[in-house]
Scaffold this motif. Structure first.
Motif, PDB file in Angstrom:
ATOM      1  N   ARG A 241      18.289  56.178  -0.417  1.00  0.00           N
ATOM      2  CA  ARG A 241      18.655  55.451  -1.525  1.00  0.00           C
ATOM      3  C   ARG A 241      19.304  56.689  -2.214  1.00  0.00           C
ATOM      4  N   THR A 242      18.505  57.766  -2.649  1.00  0.00           N
ATOM      5  CA  THR A 242      18.500  58.587  -3.306  1.00  0.00           C
ATOM      6  C   THR A 242      20.275  59.847  -3.697  1.00  0.00           C
ATOM      7  N   GLU A 243      20.468  59.244  -2.350  1.00  0.00           N
ATOM      8  CA  GLU A 243      21.825  60.459  -1.682  1.00  0.00           C
ATOM      9  C   GLU A 243      22.783  59.167  -2.240  1.00  0.00           C
ATOM     10  N   GLU A 244      22.729  57.652  -2.089  1.00  0.00           N
ATOM     11  CA  GLU A 244      23.081  56.577  -2.300  1.00  0.00           C
ATOM     12  C   GLU A 244      23.641  56.204  -3.746  1.00  0.00           C
ATOM     13  N   LEU A 245      23.058  56.654  -4.743  1.00  0.00           N
ATOM     14  CA  LEU A 245      22.437  56.831  -5.826  1.00  0.00           C
ATOM     15  C   LEU A 245      23.208  57.862  -6.575  1.00  0.00           C
ATOM     16  N   LEU A 246      23.075  59.283  -6.026  1.00  0.00           N
ATOM     17  CA  LEU A 246      23.801  60.508  -6.548  1.00  0.00           C
ATOM     18  C   LEU A 246      25.496  60.231  -6.298  1.00  0.00           C
TER      19      LEU A 246
END
Length: 370
Positions: A241-246
């Motif tokens: 989810r963090t990679e998606e957010l970035l």
């Protein structure tokens, strides 16, 4: 897709879905776009043993048996009810299933106290009714009716939030597979096409709000999604989810693995404290779900990007954690303060690393809110 604030799964992963459909020679139920095996592959990702020419990303992290049982249910004539605590990925799994099976995950009814039977069946275009009378053209189909007409998957979010009479409207749809339109003299029955089914979600913490009738329960297969307790699985979810957010925000910011470990450990500590608490007053109001953990990290990343030094720090992470989890004044602040002094302070002395800065950030945030 770049113009969308949040693209649905069938758009976001369109390239993967197109490729899987092009190589899929397995039997498909009804009008499914992918076979059950390929649906599972799309959701859980590929492995080297699958022998594919390209890698398929893992999109949902959990026990594969939950995914398989969900797929088998949708291949039958029963509805699927995904039930679990907040933040366990029920809605995301429902969206992925709908995208893989129907290539349309947007046929959604949101259950609330204000949801009516019209939201499940149909309503009318008043101006057209006045001008030409009631007809199929002046009827506004609900997302569920549209799913029936197209042989697609319809979704009903937070089923237990809607009232009993609204829930009961689903019984005939799930059992008879048609909707009657008594206002019309002819062409007054909408039949479900092959492939139609309903995926509903329910929050297990809403038990007692609007309990499902036994008649409706019989028409659903229940799949209970547990809270993720495995640290490795939870780390994968948060990282995904963090990679998606970035990527969505086009942010180039380093998220040190050590800070991810601090976040995971702090939530594990707070969950253990909540489990040992003797009353609700001694528990945080937050469910301490993986979704809330992602929210804390998202808040910290955005704050660091816009107001910090474009690098995530333990101080900012602690501040985001306190700000996100302290919802009751003064109960939640007291619980978080006790956690900082009783757990984080000793750990910062013993282990060092990012914990001393995390402790300082948490104390500063509590002082600001107090």
């Amino acid at each position: 897709m770049s113009d969308l604030l949040r693209a649905p799964a069938e758009i976001k992963f369109a390239e993967e879905l197109d490729w899987l459909e092009s190589i899929d020679d397995n039997p498909k139920p009804f009008s499914w776009r992918l076979s059950p095996k390929m649906v599972r592959l799309f959701i859980l990702g590929s492995e080297r043993s699958d022998g594919l020419d390209r890698e398929i990303s893992q999109k949902w992290f959990g026990d594969r048996s939950f995914v398989e049982r969900s797929i088998v249910t949708l291949a039958s004539d029963r509805g699927l009810l995904l039930i679990g605590d907040p933040g366990t990925g029920k809605s995301w799994l429902a969206e992925l299933l709908s995208a893989a099976i129907s290539r349309n995950s947007t046929l959604v009814v949101q259950g609330t106290a204000g949801t009516t039977e019209d939201h499940i069946k149909y309503s009318w275009n008043v101006s057209m009714v006045i001008a030409k009378g009631q007809s199929r053209e002046s009827m506004i189909p609900s997302p569920i009716m549209t799913a029936m007409e197209t042989g697609a998957i319809g979704r009903f979010e937070e089923l237990t939030r809607s009232t009993s009479d609204v829930q009961d409207a689903l019984i005939s749809i799930l059992s008879e597979k048609y909707i009657s339109v008594p206002e019309l003299d002819s062409d007054n029955i909408v039949f479900a096409q092959p492939g139609f089914s309903i995926i509903a979600t329910a929050n297990s913490r809403d038990r007692g709000v609007n309990d499902l009738s036994s008649a409706l329960k019989r028409r659903f297969n229940f799949v209970r999604i547990p809270v993720v307790t495995n640290k490795k699985s939870e780390a994968e979810i948060v990282r995904f989810r963090t990679e998606e957010l970035l990527g969505r925000h086009q942010i180039e910011l380093d998220v040190p693995p050590t800070l991810l470990d601090v976040l995971l450990q702090s939530f594990a500590d707070l969950r253990a404290s909540a489990a040992a608490a003797g009353s609700d007053d001694e528990k945080l109001e937050s469910a301490l779900s993986t979704a809330e953990q992602i929210g804390v990290l998202e808040d910290a990343i955005l704050h660091s990007n816009f107001f910090g030094e474009r690098a995530l720090t333990a101080h900012t992470l602690a501040s985001s954690l306190v700000g996100s989890l302290a919802r009751r004044e003064p109960e939640d602040l007291a619980i978080l303060n006790k956690y900082l002094h009783g757990v984080v302070e000793p750990r910062s002395k013993e282990e060092g690393g990012s914990w001393p800065e995390f402790l300082e950030g948490g104390r500063d945030a509590i002082a600001t809110l107090s």
